[in-house]
Design an enzyme around this catalytic site. Structure first.
Site, PDB file in Angstrom:
ATOM      1  N   PRO A   1       0.821  -1.053   0.028  1.00  0.00           N
ATOM      2  CA  PRO A   1       0.117  -0.004  -0.018  1.00  0.00           C
ATOM      3  C   PRO A   1       0.850   1.298   0.017  1.00  0.00           C
ATOM      4  O   PRO A   1       0.477   2.361   0.381  1.00  0.00           O
ATOM      5  CB  PRO A   1      -0.982  -0.023   1.436  1.00  0.00           C
ATOM      6  CG  PRO A   1       0.049  -0.910   2.159  1.00  0.00           C
ATOM      7  CD  PRO A   1       0.584  -1.951   1.324  1.00  0.00           C
TER       8      PRO A   1
ATOM      9  N   CYS B   1       8.446 -10.200   5.132  1.00  0.00           N
ATOM     10  CA  CYS B   1       8.189 -10.213   6.641  1.00  0.00           C
ATOM     11  C   CYS B   1       7.647 -11.662   6.932  1.00  0.00           C
ATOM     12  O   CYS B   1       6.999 -11.757   7.824  1.00  0.00           O
ATOM     13  CB  CYS B   1       6.745  -9.487   6.854  1.00  0.00           C
ATOM     14  SG  CYS B   1       5.381  -9.833   6.212  1.00  0.00           S
TER      15      CYS B   1
END
Lengths: 296, 158
Positions: free
Chosen positions: A109, A225
């Site tokens: 995003p 991640c």
């Protein structure tokens, strides 16, 4: 092969013992928009108490807050962004971004895109790609809110980057990954080793295709991640064996990359990567690679 | 021609602005200002580029907050609100005369004015519908909220 027990036993084999982690909200100051303004003082006056993150130049933990950090005038004016602490690391690893041509290969995003634009002081150009149109809308709103002016956004799979006919000085490949349990409470329920292997294969394709669009001497920062070595150290080992890339030393928080993964011995240079087991931050992995350095 | 819609809009605030028409791009009624570095990277299928200036729809122009910020730096019609009213304005509320700390420009009824907070940051714009300076007690609306940066939050809901 899935479930909490399965993954925790893997982590234990890799040298980490599971513990519950409570993530703290973090913000990143958009330095270009804050020049001459006392943002920390303004937020304190609103009841948003901050604590400097020692390993990030413009990062703060939200120690406690009377208001939502995502609903202040200062946030809406683009003076800061909400960005998890570990996620602020990759963009900070590039050498001198100003005036450079940068690819953000999996941009939405847009936290890292706006961070790079800030580090570049809106000089040069960023090409930001993503495959999800809805997420591109969020990315565009983020760019607008943060007054970013040096970015062009395309709905494009980064494996098609060569179609742009552009060579990039810097590539950020914050690769789509399996994530980690610290930022997803249902992670152990939802993930299997098959997902990890599928993501790892996609990440290798992305590494190959995006590295082909690097200039000579160009830099590529790879991050995920995920805690799974297939998506991290093993991919970096594959990259230095198969692509014209060399792992660079970085000065950043985290443990050295694993060089022995489930009894497989990797190149010692993989230790130059950084692995962050969940603790003060979510789980994270980052590696800086440089093109055309095979002789070093 | 592309830049004309922007310059016409700026004129509503008493401002004359000039954009290099070669650096203003229109796509599907949306206007973007780009720089020389972005120029070679423009393809027809971009999703977003440079500085979003606003969109034109059915003959009406809806400015972006980047454009409003740029205009506020140039001068023109502006009102500065006190802290509490600045927050209420961001929440979509209209403005009462007692909330206004300073007025720059004509302040005439039925004109548009940029709305700033005490730090000089542009929060949006409104239309003057009454007296901007009151006796401090008036509950008559001085300015209708037309557009405010709280829109970024409202967009996230959808």
């Amino acid at each position: 092969m899935s479930g909490k027990e399965f993954f925790l036993s893997r982590y234990q084999q890799l040298g980490w013992k599971y513990r519950e982690v409570k993530l703290r909200q973090a913000i990143r100051i958009n330095a270009s928009n804050v020049k001459g303004k006392n943002l920390v003082g303004r937020l304190e006056a609103l009841g948003v108490h901050l604590q400097k993150i020692p390993f990030l130049p413009t990062g703060y933990w939200v120690a406690d807050s009377k208001v939502s950090a995502g609903a202040t005038a200062e946030y809406l004016l683009g003076l800061y962004s909400i960005q998890e602490a570990a996620a602020q690391i990759p963009a900070s690893l590039f050498c001198d971004l100003k005036g450079k041509k940068v690819l953000d290969a999996s941009a939405a995003p847009g936290g890292k895109t706006t961070q790079m634009a800030d580090l570049m002081q809106n000089t040069g150009a960023i090409v930001a790609l993503d495959v999800d149109k809805r997420r591109l809308t969020a990315l565009s709103n983020h760019l607008e809110r943060c007054h970013v002016s040096n970015t062009v956004v395309y709905l494009l799979d980064a494996r098609q980057t060569h179609n742009l006919n552009v060579k990039f000085d810097r590539v950020l490949l914050d690769a789509p990954c399996s994530g980690n349990f610290a930022s997803d409470k249902d992670w152990f329920k939802n993930r299997t080793i098959k997902d990890v292997e599928r993501n790892a294969a996609l990440q290798r394709e992305l590494l190959k295709k995006t590295s082909e669009c690097l200039t000579d001497e160009g830099e590529l920062v790879y991050s995920t991640c995920s805690l799974e070595p297939e998506e991290n150290e093993l991919n970096m080992y594959w990259a230095i064996k198969n692509l014209d890339l060399e792992i660079q030393e970085v000065n950043c928080v985290g443990d050295s990359g694993l060089t022995n993964v489930f009894d497989k011995q990797l190149d010692p240079k993989v230790a130059r990567c950084r692995r962050l087991w969940p603790d003060h931050t979510q789980g994270f992995f980052v590696c800086k690679l440089k093109k055309g350095n095979k002789q070093q | 021609m592309k830049a004309k819609v922007i310059t016409n809009f700026a004129a509503q605030f008493g401002l004359q602005v000039a954009f290099n028409p070669d650096l203003v791009i229109e796509k599907n009624g949306r206007f973007y200002l780009i720089n020389e570095c972005l120029l070679p990277l423009v393809r027809h299928d971009f999703f977003y580029i440079g500085v979003f200036l606003g969109k034109a729809k059915e003959g009406k122009f809806f400015p972006s907050f980047n454009l409003l910020s740029m205009l506020a730096k140039e001068g023109g019609n502006r009102v500065v609100l006190d802290r509490k009213s600045a927050w209420l304005f961001i929440c979509g509320r209209d403005v009462l005369p007692k909330s206004i700390l300073r007025i720059h420009g004509s302040g005439k009824k039925n004109t548009n004015t940029l709305v700033l907070n005490e730090f000089g940051e542009c929060l949006g714009f409104g239309r003057i519908v009454g007296k901007l300076s009151g006796d401090g007690k008036s509950d008559e609306i001085a300015m209708r909220n037309v557009s405010d940066v709280g829109d970024f939050l409202r967009r996230e809901r959808y």
